[in-house]
Write a protein that holds these residues in place. Structure first.
Motif, PDB file in Angstrom:
ATOM      1  N   TYR A 156       0.860  -1.182   0.000  1.00 46.32           N
ATOM      2  CA  TYR A 156       0.000   0.000   0.000  1.00 46.32           C
ATOM      3  C   TYR A 156       0.900   1.236   0.000  1.00 46.32           C
ATOM      4  O   TYR A 156       1.835   1.327   0.793  1.00 46.32           O
ATOM      5  N   THR A 158       1.725   5.391   0.042  1.00 41.10           N
ATOM      6  CA  THR A 158       1.337   6.704   0.553  1.00 41.10           C
ATOM      7  C   THR A 158       2.173   7.769  -0.137  1.00 41.10           C
ATOM      8  O   THR A 158       3.394   7.627  -0.270  1.00 41.10           O
ATOM      9  N   ASN A 175      -3.981   3.168  -4.473  1.00 37.83           N
ATOM     10  CA  ASN A 175      -2.727   3.187  -3.722  1.00 37.83           C
ATOM     11  C   ASN A 175      -2.834   2.510  -2.366  1.00 37.83           C
ATOM     12  O   ASN A 175      -1.959   1.741  -1.977  1.00 37.83           O
ATOM     13  N   ASN A 176      -3.901   2.836  -1.632  1.00 37.77           N
ATOM     14  CA  ASN A 176      -3.977   2.315  -0.260  1.00 37.77           C
ATOM     15  C   ASN A 176      -5.390   2.265   0.301  1.00 37.77           C
ATOM     16  O   ASN A 176      -5.571   2.172   1.516  1.00 37.77           O
ATOM     17  N   GLU A 178      -7.595   4.701   0.152  1.00 41.15           N
ATOM     18  CA  GLU A 178      -8.061   6.009   0.598  1.00 41.15           C
ATOM     19  C   GLU A 178      -8.456   6.929  -0.554  1.00 41.15           C
ATOM     20  O   GLU A 178      -8.592   8.135  -0.374  1.00 41.15           O
TER      21      GLU A 178
END
Length: 246
Positions: A156, A158, A175-176, A178
């Motif tokens: 993941y 950031t 990506n993660n 979010e």
């Protein structure tokens, strides 16, 4: 351009999982279909990476292949020189991760320093991101395009303050989890571009507007559309199907 546009596929034997090497062939074909002279250079481990390319491509790979590719690129150094000469680097999945500041691999989650070309950090996620994705990408002219593909990654990612997201997630993890997908950042010294993303497909075959955007950045040429009704219909069907997965 006086010389052929040089497209460099880097380490396809290490970073070619899920057919990502097809991105290079799509880029080559889209130039040739417009009558633009272009060549594809395939670089394998042990070969020197040419420093005079316009577009470089990295694909996905497993943990040890990812580390091997990273070490070879660090030792070679020409990818940095190419970016300082205004080249474009497009990296997918594992290739995306190694362009960052650091990432983890293996069961012990050992932190490995990356190439430092993107202000991103990647760590193991709570669960693996697998499946079809749709991402909303705002193109340079302000209009939106959908990026379609499939993701399969345990890391993941950031973003730090120096990197901008490539797109916003509509379907999938990105990506993660979010809401952001990929990363975009100027190369060393503010020259060239580094663009990373997670989708496979290969992603440039599924997304011709993204392919042409990379080519325009790499060549400085304005590229008109290439009408392909059958492929456009297939793309529309994929997007419609992926939206049923939300």
């Amino acid at each position: 351009m006086s010389k052929p546009v040089k497209i460099v596929l880097v380490f396809q034997s290490l970073l070619g999982i899920y057919g990502d090497q097809g991105n290079a062939r799509v880029a080559l074909q889209r130039l040739q279909m417009r009558g633009i002279d272009a060549e594809l250079v395939i670089v394998e481990p042990g070969d020197e990476v040419p420093a005079d390319g316009q577009l470089y491509l990295l694909g996905g790979g497993e943990d040890m292949a990812q580390i091997s590719a990273l070490r070879a690129l660090q030792a070679d150094g020409n990818i940095f020189r190419a970016l300082e000469s205004s080249a474009v680097l497009f990296a997918v999945c594992a290739g995306f991760q190694i362009c960052g500041r650091s990432f983890t691999v293996g069961d012990r989650d050992e932190v490995t320093e990356g190439l430092g070309l993107l202000d991103i950090q990647t760590r193991r996620g709570a669960e693996r991101a697998v499946g079809e994705v749709l991402h909303r990408w705002t193109m340079p002219d302000g209009t939106q395009s959908i990026i379609t593909g499939f993701e399969n990654h345990g890391g993941y990612t950031t973003l730090g303050p120096d990197a901008e997201p490539l797109a916003r997630v509509e379907v999938g993890v990105g990506n993660n989890g979010e809401g952001l997908e990929g990363a975009v950042q100027r190369g060393p010294g503010g020259k060239g571009w580094v663009i990373g993303t997670y989708p496979h497909g290969p992603v440039l075959a599924r997304n011709p507007e993204l392919a042409d955007h990379l080519l325009q950045l790499a060549t400085g040429l304005e590229l008109g559309p290439l009408p392909m009704p059958e492929l456009d219909e297939l793309r529309a069907q994929r997007i419609e199907h992926a939206r049923t997965l939300r």
